[in-house]
Write a protein that holds these residues in place. Structure first.
Motif, PDB file in Angstrom:
ATOM      1  N   GLN A 179      -9.765  -1.358  -4.664  1.00  0.00           N
ATOM      2  CA  GLN A 179     -10.617  -1.363  -5.841  1.00  0.00           C
ATOM      3  C   GLN A 179      -9.978  -2.241  -6.917  1.00  0.00           C
ATOM      4  N   GLU A 180     -10.733  -2.573  -7.937  1.00  0.00           N
ATOM      5  CA  GLU A 180     -10.267  -3.519  -8.951  1.00  0.00           C
ATOM      6  C   GLU A 180      -8.970  -3.083  -9.610  1.00  0.00           C
ATOM      7  N   ASN A 181      -8.857  -1.822  -9.946  1.00  0.00           N
ATOM      8  CA  ASN A 181      -7.653  -1.321 -10.615  1.00  0.00           C
ATOM      9  C   ASN A 181      -6.847  -0.402  -9.697  1.00  0.00           C
ATOM     10  N   ASP A 182      -6.838  -0.717  -8.415  1.00  0.00           N
ATOM     11  CA  ASP A 182      -6.136   0.122  -7.445  1.00  0.00           C
ATOM     12  C   ASP A 182      -4.650   0.202  -7.786  1.00  0.00           C
ATOM     13  N   GLU A 183      -4.085   1.399  -7.627  1.00  0.00           N
ATOM     14  CA  GLU A 183      -2.671   1.611  -7.955  1.00  0.00           C
ATOM     15  C   GLU A 183      -1.740   0.821  -7.031  1.00  0.00           C
ATOM     16  N   LEU A 184      -2.243   0.363  -5.893  1.00  0.00           N
ATOM     17  CA  LEU A 184      -1.395  -0.436  -5.005  1.00  0.00           C
ATOM     18  C   LEU A 184      -1.064  -1.796  -5.613  1.00  0.00           C
ATOM     19  N   TYR A 185      -1.937  -2.298  -6.480  1.00  0.00           N
ATOM     20  CA  TYR A 185      -1.603  -3.529  -7.194  1.00  0.00           C
ATOM     21  C   TYR A 185      -0.365  -3.320  -8.060  1.00  0.00           C
ATOM     22  N   GLN A 186      -0.296  -2.149  -8.699  1.00  0.00           N
ATOM     23  CA  GLN A 186       0.859  -1.832  -9.535  1.00  0.00           C
ATOM     24  C   GLN A 186       2.114  -1.689  -8.689  1.00  0.00           C
ATOM     25  N   LEU A 187       1.982  -1.056  -7.503  1.00  0.00           N
ATOM     26  CA  LEU A 187       3.125  -0.923  -6.607  1.00  0.00           C
ATOM     27  C   LEU A 187       3.648  -2.301  -6.212  1.00  0.00           C
TER      28      LEU A 187
END
Length: 349
Positions: A179-187
């Motif tokens: 998704q656009e703000n998926d927490e995996l991007y932060q990881l």
């Protein structure tokens, strides 16, 4: 069935074995010694790709009326099934070796192993250290939205990479499911901030960049089952003919698709060592110093705690806890360090 454990050798015995290997190389006719690359192994039998050919090789002379005998010439690039000499160190896929071919049987024998630039190991089910692959230059750590990734498992891989001296590449596969703000991007950003190389891939995007990155490298793919390792290998090396499985809807866990460690040439040069999938990468065989070395962002804080034997959990004056509270290191990574250190200490107790 009782487990037969390999006897641990002393340093003197290891030096003696090395000397025996060196003498064996000198004793064998150099014209019959061939260079080879281990491309698969099955215990003491291995498949070796010929990297050189004998100076002379002639088929047997057949007299009139006699049946044509079996005879196999050595052709560069072809693969031979080989045995290993007694007392030779356990060989793994990726090892460079010297071997001899018996054209009358179509089999070979490995006489010696060249020094390794790296060795990737992991604990096996019997809690013994098992070599996985040799001369690896890059470890690709693959994770995906499904199955749900484990940051602790990723940290285990990174510790293993640091211990082996092999550069890691973190690949977030199936990125089209994010998704656009998926927490995996932060990881992914957290690992980028620590200096680790990262990449996004899916069946439509990122694959050409990954191909270019792997060119001329000897690569191992690791990660949870079901993250798409075999599918990526199919794209990177179409001749690999990897089987792919779907993720079980009931368990949300991937099904293992590989059974033996083998080396697959890459079209743009280099090779990929395909190793059986593993769900958990144990590090119990490492000591606490090796675990701590795998957390690169914490190096400057070690040795600065109030107490010399600080466990970095709740002790007063702990430099790592203070750094975590200030946001200088991630609390999640500190918990990973604590967890992995605890596993090592439990194994030693």
């Amino acid at each position: 069935m009782a487990l037969i454990r390999k006897r641990r050798l002393t340093e003197q015995q290891e030096r003696r074995m090395q000397a025996q290997q060196e003498r064996r190389q000198h004793d064998i006719d150099d014209s019959q010694q061939l260079e080879g690359l281990v491309v698969a192994h099955y215990g003491r039998q291995l498949e070796v790709q010929a990297l050189s050919v004998p100076e002379q090789q002639s088929p047997p002379i057949v007299k009139d009326g006699e049946p044509e005998p079996f005879w196999r010439p050595v052709i560069e690039g072809e693969v031979w099934r080989c045995h290993t000499r007694t007392n030779l160190e356990l060989l793994v896929t990726g090892d460079r070796v010297r071997w001899q071919a018996d054209s009358n049987t179509g089999l070979g024998v490995i006489n010696a192993m060249h020094p390794r630039s790296s060795l990737l190991t992991r604990p096996d089910r019997y809690h013994k250290v098992k070599p996985v692959a040799a001369n690896v230059s890059l470890i690709v750590i693959v994770f995906a939205p499904l199955p749900v990734p484990s940051p602790l498992l990723i940290d285990r891989y990174l510790v293993a990479c640091e211990q082996a001296g092999i550069r890691p590449l973190l690949v977030l596969n199936k990125s089209d499911l994010l998704q656009e703000n998926d927490e995996l991007y932060q990881l992914l950003k957290e690992y980028q901030a620590l200096g680790y190389e990262t990449m996004l891939t899916n069946k439509h995007e990122g694959l050409e960049n990954l191909k270019a990155r792997l060119a001329q490298q000897t690569v191992v793919f690791v990660g949870q089952s079901g993250v798409g390792k075999s599918s990526l290998i199919n794209v990177l090396a179409p001749n690999a003919l990897q089987k792919t499985n779907i993720i079980s809807e009931n368990s949300a866990l991937g099904q293992h698709t590989t059974t033996t460690t083998k080396l697959i040439p890459l079209p743009d040069g280099g090779a990929l060592i395909d190793s059986p999938g593993i769900r958990e990468f144990g590090v119990w065989h490492l000591d606490v110093d090796a675990i701590r070395a795998g957390f690169v962002e914490m190096q400057d804080y070690y040795g600065t705690c109030k107490f010399r034997n600080c466990m970095h959990r709740q002790e007063p004056g702990c430099a790592l806890l203070a750094a975590s509270e200030r946001g200088e290191i991630l609390e999640r990574r500190l918990k990973s360090l604590n967890r992995l250190e605890a596993e090592v200490r439990e194994n030693d107790s």
